[in-house]
Design a protein around this motif. Structure first.
Motif, PDB file in Angstrom:
ATOM      1  N   ASN A   1       1.407 -10.343  22.319  1.00 29.72           N
ATOM      2  CA  ASN A   1       0.173 -11.029  21.929  1.00 29.72           C
ATOM      3  C   ASN A   1      -0.986 -10.668  22.864  1.00 29.72           C
ATOM      4  OD1 ASN A   1      -1.881 -13.117  21.681  1.00 29.72           O
ATOM      5  ND2 ASN A   1      -0.399 -14.152  20.340  1.00 29.72           N
ATOM      6  N   PRO A   2      -2.064 -10.127  22.337  1.00 35.42           N
ATOM      7  CA  PRO A   2      -3.189  -9.692  23.196  1.00 35.42           C
ATOM      8  C   PRO A   2      -3.872 -10.850  23.919  1.00 35.42           C
ATOM      9  CG  PRO A   2      -3.757  -9.523  20.870  1.00 35.42           C
ATOM     10  CD  PRO A   2      -2.292  -9.842  20.934  1.00 35.42           C
ATOM     11  N   ASP A   3      -3.655 -12.065  23.446  1.00 36.07           N
ATOM     12  CA  ASP A   3      -4.288 -13.206  24.130  1.00 36.07           C
ATOM     13  C   ASP A   3      -3.437 -13.732  25.277  1.00 36.07           C
ATOM     14  OD1 ASP A   3      -5.668 -14.112  21.022  1.00 36.07           O
ATOM     15  OD2 ASP A   3      -6.774 -13.532  22.828  1.00 36.07           O
ATOM     16  N   TYR A   4      -2.209 -13.150  25.429  1.00 34.11           N
ATOM     17  CA  TYR A   4      -1.420 -13.504  26.613  1.00 34.11           C
ATOM     18  C   TYR A   4      -2.057 -12.728  27.761  1.00 34.11           C
ATOM     19  CZ  TYR A   4       2.526 -14.440  29.710  1.00 34.11           C
ATOM     20  OH  TYR A   4       3.309 -14.852  30.780  1.00 34.11           O
ATOM     21  N   TYR A   5      -3.146 -13.311  28.282  1.00 28.06           N
ATOM     22  CA  TYR A   5      -3.988 -12.592  29.260  1.00 28.06           C
ATOM     23  C   TYR A   5      -4.608 -13.594  30.225  1.00 28.06           C
ATOM     24  CZ  TYR A   5      -7.275  -9.197  31.078  1.00 28.06           C
ATOM     25  OH  TYR A   5      -7.966  -8.366  31.920  1.00 28.06           O
ATOM     26  N   PRO A   6      -4.778 -13.299  31.490  1.00 29.24           N
ATOM     27  CA  PRO A   6      -4.370 -12.104  32.212  1.00 29.24           C
ATOM     28  C   PRO A   6      -2.859 -11.959  32.251  1.00 29.24           C
ATOM     29  CG  PRO A   6      -5.454 -13.655  33.729  1.00 29.24           C
ATOM     30  CD  PRO A   6      -5.469 -14.274  32.385  1.00 29.24           C
ATOM     31  N   LEU A   7      -2.398 -10.713  32.342  1.00 29.10           N
ATOM     32  CA  LEU A   7      -0.964 -10.467  32.380  1.00 29.10           C
ATOM     33  C   LEU A   7      -0.366 -11.146  33.594  1.00 29.10           C
ATOM     34  CD1 LEU A   7      -0.769  -6.686  31.406  1.00 29.10           C
ATOM     35  CD2 LEU A   7      -0.619  -8.725  29.943  1.00 29.10           C
ATOM     36  N   GLY A   8       0.935 -11.401  33.485  1.00 26.56           N
ATOM     37  CA  GLY A   8       1.648 -11.983  34.620  1.00 26.56           C
ATOM     38  C   GLY A   8       2.408 -10.909  35.359  1.00 26.56           C
ATOM     39  N   ARG A   9       3.617 -11.222  35.757  1.00 24.54           N
ATOM     40  CA  ARG A   9       4.420 -10.283  36.551  1.00 24.54           C
ATOM     41  C   ARG A   9       4.973  -9.141  35.700  1.00 24.54           C
ATOM     42  NH1 ARG A   9       8.341 -14.741  39.117  1.00 24.54           N
ATOM     43  NH2 ARG A   9       6.851 -15.899  40.364  1.00 24.54           N
ATOM     44  N   THR A  10       5.072  -9.335  34.386  1.00 24.26           N
ATOM     45  CA  THR A  10       5.766  -8.358  33.539  1.00 24.26           C
ATOM     46  C   THR A  10       4.888  -7.913  32.382  1.00 24.26           C
ATOM     47  OG1 THR A  10       6.601 -10.076  32.060  1.00 24.26           O
ATOM     48  CG2 THR A  10       7.952  -9.562  34.017  1.00 24.26           C
ATOM     49  N   GLY A  11       5.372  -6.933  31.640  1.00 24.26           N
ATOM     50  CA  GLY A  11       4.696  -6.500  30.413  1.00 24.26           C
ATOM     51  C   GLY A  11       3.490  -5.604  30.666  1.00 24.26           C
ATOM     52  N   HIS A  12       3.439  -4.933  31.826  1.00 23.78           N
ATOM     53  CA  HIS A  12       2.248  -4.148  32.200  1.00 23.78           C
ATOM     54  C   HIS A  12       2.164  -2.809  31.484  1.00 23.78           C
ATOM     55  CE1 HIS A  12       0.644  -6.807  35.412  1.00 23.78           C
ATOM     56  NE2 HIS A  12       1.874  -7.292  35.282  1.00 23.78           N
ATOM     57  N   ALA A  13       3.250  -2.395  30.826  1.00 24.26           N
ATOM     58  CA  ALA A  13       3.218  -1.082  30.129  1.00 24.26           C
ATOM     59  C   ALA A  13       2.923  -1.267  28.646  1.00 24.26           C
ATOM     60  CB  ALA A  13       4.576  -0.393  30.311  1.00 24.26           C
ATOM     61  N   SER A  14       2.616  -2.498  28.224  1.00 21.39           N
ATOM     62  CA  SER A  14       2.495  -2.789  26.777  1.00 21.39           C
ATOM     63  C   SER A  14       1.251  -2.154  26.166  1.00 21.39           C
ATOM     64  CB  SER A  14       2.449  -4.300  26.579  1.00 21.39           C
ATOM     65  OG  SER A  14       1.279  -4.822  27.209  1.00 21.39           O
ATOM     66  N   GLY A  15       0.284  -1.833  27.023  1.00 23.92           N
ATOM     67  CA  GLY A  15      -0.902  -1.142  26.506  1.00 23.92           C
ATOM     68  C   GLY A  15      -1.861  -2.058  25.746  1.00 23.92           C
ATOM     69  N   ARG A  16      -1.763  -3.345  25.979  1.00 23.43           N
ATOM     70  CA  ARG A  16      -2.701  -4.271  25.305  1.00 23.43           C
ATOM     71  C   ARG A  16      -4.081  -4.191  25.955  1.00 23.43           C
ATOM     72  NH1 ARG A  16       0.916  -9.517  25.976  1.00 23.43           N
ATOM     73  NH2 ARG A  16       1.693  -8.221  27.691  1.00 23.43           N
ATOM     74  N   PRO A  17      -5.123  -4.320  25.156  1.00 19.31           N
ATOM     75  CA  PRO A  17      -6.479  -4.267  25.734  1.00 19.31           C
ATOM     76  C   PRO A  17      -6.721  -5.472  26.642  1.00 19.31           C
ATOM     77  CG  PRO A  17      -6.579  -5.039  23.460  1.00 19.31           C
ATOM     78  CD  PRO A  17      -5.139  -4.660  23.726  1.00 19.31           C
ATOM     79  N   PRO A  18      -7.456  -5.333  27.740  1.00 11.54           N
ATOM     80  CA  PRO A  18      -7.752  -6.476  28.613  1.00 11.54           C
ATOM     81  C   PRO A  18      -8.681  -7.468  27.912  1.00 11.54           C
ATOM     82  CG  PRO A  18      -9.034  -4.563  29.277  1.00 11.54           C
ATOM     83  CD  PRO A  18      -8.100  -4.105  28.185  1.00 11.54           C
ATOM     84  N   GLY A  19      -8.786  -8.712  28.451  1.00 10.58           N
ATOM     85  CA  GLY A  19      -9.829  -9.603  27.957  1.00 10.58           C
ATOM     86  C   GLY A  19      -9.378 -10.629  26.934  1.00 10.58           C
ATOM     87  N   GLY A  20      -8.040 -10.811  26.782  1.00  5.79           N
ATOM     88  CA  GLY A  20      -7.603 -11.831  25.819  1.00  5.79           C
ATOM     89  C   GLY A  20      -7.904 -13.231  26.318  1.00  5.79           C
ATOM     90  N   ASP A  21      -7.738 -14.228  25.416  1.00  4.59           N
ATOM     91  CA  ASP A  21      -8.050 -15.635  25.736  1.00  4.59           C
ATOM     92  C   ASP A  21      -6.756 -16.440  25.813  1.00  4.59           C
ATOM     93  OD1 ASP A  21      -9.971 -18.246  23.964  1.00  4.59           O
ATOM     94  OD2 ASP A  21      -8.528 -18.322  25.629  1.00  4.59           O
ATOM     95  N   PHE A  22      -6.359 -16.846  27.031  1.00  4.07           N
ATOM     96  CA  PHE A  22      -5.055 -17.474  27.221  1.00  4.07           C
ATOM     97  C   PHE A  22      -4.931 -18.798  26.467  1.00  4.07           C
ATOM     98  CE2 PHE A  22      -0.963 -17.604  28.919  1.00  4.07           C
ATOM     99  CZ  PHE A  22      -0.681 -18.812  29.545  1.00  4.07           C
ATOM    100  N   ASN A  23      -6.037 -19.545  26.389  1.00  2.35           N
ATOM    101  CA  ASN A  23      -5.960 -20.817  25.648  1.00  2.35           C
ATOM    102  C   ASN A  23      -5.735 -20.574  24.162  1.00  2.35           C
ATOM    103  OD1 ASN A  23      -6.067 -22.965  27.528  1.00  2.35           O
ATOM    104  ND2 ASN A  23      -8.145 -22.256  28.048  1.00  2.35           N
ATOM    105  N   LYS A  24      -6.266 -19.449  23.674  1.00  2.00           N
ATOM    106  CA  LYS A  24      -6.036 -19.083  22.269  1.00  2.00           C
ATOM    107  C   LYS A  24      -4.553 -18.760  22.101  1.00  2.00           C
ATOM    108  CE  LYS A  24      -8.206 -16.157  18.732  1.00  2.00           C
ATOM    109  NZ  LYS A  24      -7.930 -14.694  18.923  1.00  2.00           N
TER     110      LYS A  24
END
Ligand code: FHN
Length: 428
Positions: A153-176
């Motif tokens: 999910n692109p809104d799972y942002y900022p990334l945490g400890r994992t999932g850094h190779a997923s290639g999702r664009p930065p700037g998602g909305d975590f509350n969303k």
């Protein structure tokens, strides 16, 4: 790490009002502690690769690469009645299945995104609906495992400890993202009948995020007040939680490093573990625990006042591999003979020892001698009991009451290689 835990605890504590479990929730907790043994199921599109449920992260797969898996996932041999019957035959009273794991893929019909089994696979059906109906039909309770961590999910942002190779664009909305998660939880607690609870996992990926637990836990308890909330955050339970789990460890133990910050709280307890070393299907993992080890695990968990949630990772076909099926059936044979010393009991009165554990109900104390070679076993004095017999045969067991201890004299022929269960009647 200390700062991390403090920040997490502070975030959560500040966000949370005092939680008063509903009467039906307290009844569920009683039921949970009485029924002791459940089947954990890690199943998803990752099973296609047969490398476990972390393959997307471990193999640094991008979202685009990972999205090639669902078209290859078509579990035509999935049979909900077979899975539920297998659990019942093993002596298990509930099932906890992954509704969504870290890959974000929903194993159910959701309207929140097409990243789900109905819209993205040739299977086009909802296995959780079939499983829920079958559990209700066969009288087995159903929990949904739900990952808070999401590598898709692109809104799972900022990334945490994992999932850094997923290639999702930065700037998602975590509350969303949290709105999205709450909406999927609403579907799971609305469209599948009575659900026994939600087994959260993955908060440890973003320990200092504001997970809005109040809202999410409040939503679950408002939709189904009897549903039990648990979260595998490896910390002391938070307000709003109804049970506490320990991964690959008995409560209070920390052989895996998961539970170093955890404390055994006052909530019902559950230990979960794998039959081999993998949660999701792993075609090259043949390190199976023996049936003896698995039975002793259920017994040790009960002696530590905890449930045991034993995992299988079904194959992409929907079939369960024979090594799992055989062990579950053999456990069932033992539970059918010795279940009285497990179901409906609580740990104690003697605390867990190197030789074994004790469990008790209102009428009896069950001594589980798991590992003892000598002819005499000294117990702390057991007040208020009379007589000792072997569970099953009822054969008397010799006792010698000493001033501060009770000696059990049992010749080797009376021993059981897995668990010699000795029963003491409580004097009314
Ligand atoms: O990352 C998960 C893992 O895949 C699995 O779901 C286990 C089950 O308890 N929990 C996490 C690891 O702590």
């Amino acid at each position: 790490m200390k700062r991390l835990t403090l920040v997490l605890a502070a975030c959560v504590a500040s966000a949370q009002q005092h939680y008063t479990p509903a009467p039906e929730n307290l009844k569920s907790r009683e039921w949970f502690q009485d029924n002791k043994f459940g089947l954990f199921i890690h199943w998803g599109v990752y099973s296609v690769l047969g490398k476990g449920e972390w393959v997307m992260n471990n193999d640094n797969m991008t979202v685009a690469e990972y999205e090639k898996l669902p078209p290859r996932f078509n579990p035509t041999e999935f049979n909900a009645a077979e899975w539920v019957a297998m659990a019942k035959d093993a002596g298990m009273k509930y099932i906890t299945i992954t509704s969504k794991h870290h890959d974000g893929f929903a194993m159910f019909a959701t309207r929140q995104s097409d990243w789900n089994i109905v819209d993205r696979t040739p299977y086009r059906q909802d296995p959780l609906k079939m499983l829920a109906d079958e559990c209700h039909r066969q009288g087995i309770k159903l929990f949904f495992y739900h990952s808070q961590l999401d590598w898709h999910n692109p809104d799972y942002y900022p990334l945490g400890r994992t999932g850094h190779a997923s290639g999702r664009p930065p700037g998602g909305d975590f509350n969303k993202y949290l709105d999205y998660m709450d909406n999927q939880l609403r579907e799971l607690l609305t469209n599948y009948g009575e659900i026994a609870g939600i087994w959260f996992d993955g908060m440890w990926d973003k320990p200092d995020a504001n997970w809005r637990l109040d809202r999410t836990y409040g939503l679950i308890h408002s939709l189904q007040p009897a549903a039990m909330v648990g979260s595998n955050h490896h910390l002391k339970p938070f307000e709003g939680e109804d049970f506490q789990m320990f991964e690959k460890d008995l409560p209070g133990k920390n052989t895996t490093g998961f539970s170093d910050k955890s404390e055994v709280g006052a909530l019902p307890l559950e230990t979960c573990d794998t039959i081999n070393n993998s949660w999701g299907y792993n075609s090259s993992d043949h390190k199976y625990k023996s049936t003896k080890e698995l039975i002793q695990y259920v017994v040790k968990a009960a002696g530590n006042n905890a449930n045991f949630l034993l995992n299988i990772g079904p194959m992409p076909s929907g079939k369960v591999q024979p090594e799992f099926v055989a062990r579950l059936h053999e456990m069932g044979e033992w539970m059918r003979k010795n279940g009285e010393s497990i179901y409906g009991t609580r740990g104690g009165p003697v605390t867990p020892r190197p030789w074994g554990v004790t469990t008790q109900n209102k009428d009896k104390i069950f001594l589980h001698v798991l590992d003892w070679k000598d002819k005499v076993l000294a117990l702390p004095k057991l007040p208020g009991v009379r007589g000792a017999t072997l569970l099953g045969s009822g054969q008397p067991v010799q006792l010698r009451k000493e001033p501060n201890s009770t000696l059990i004299l049992f010749p080797s022929e009376e021993r059981d290689p897995i668990d010699t269960v000795i029963v003491f009647e409580k004097v009314k």
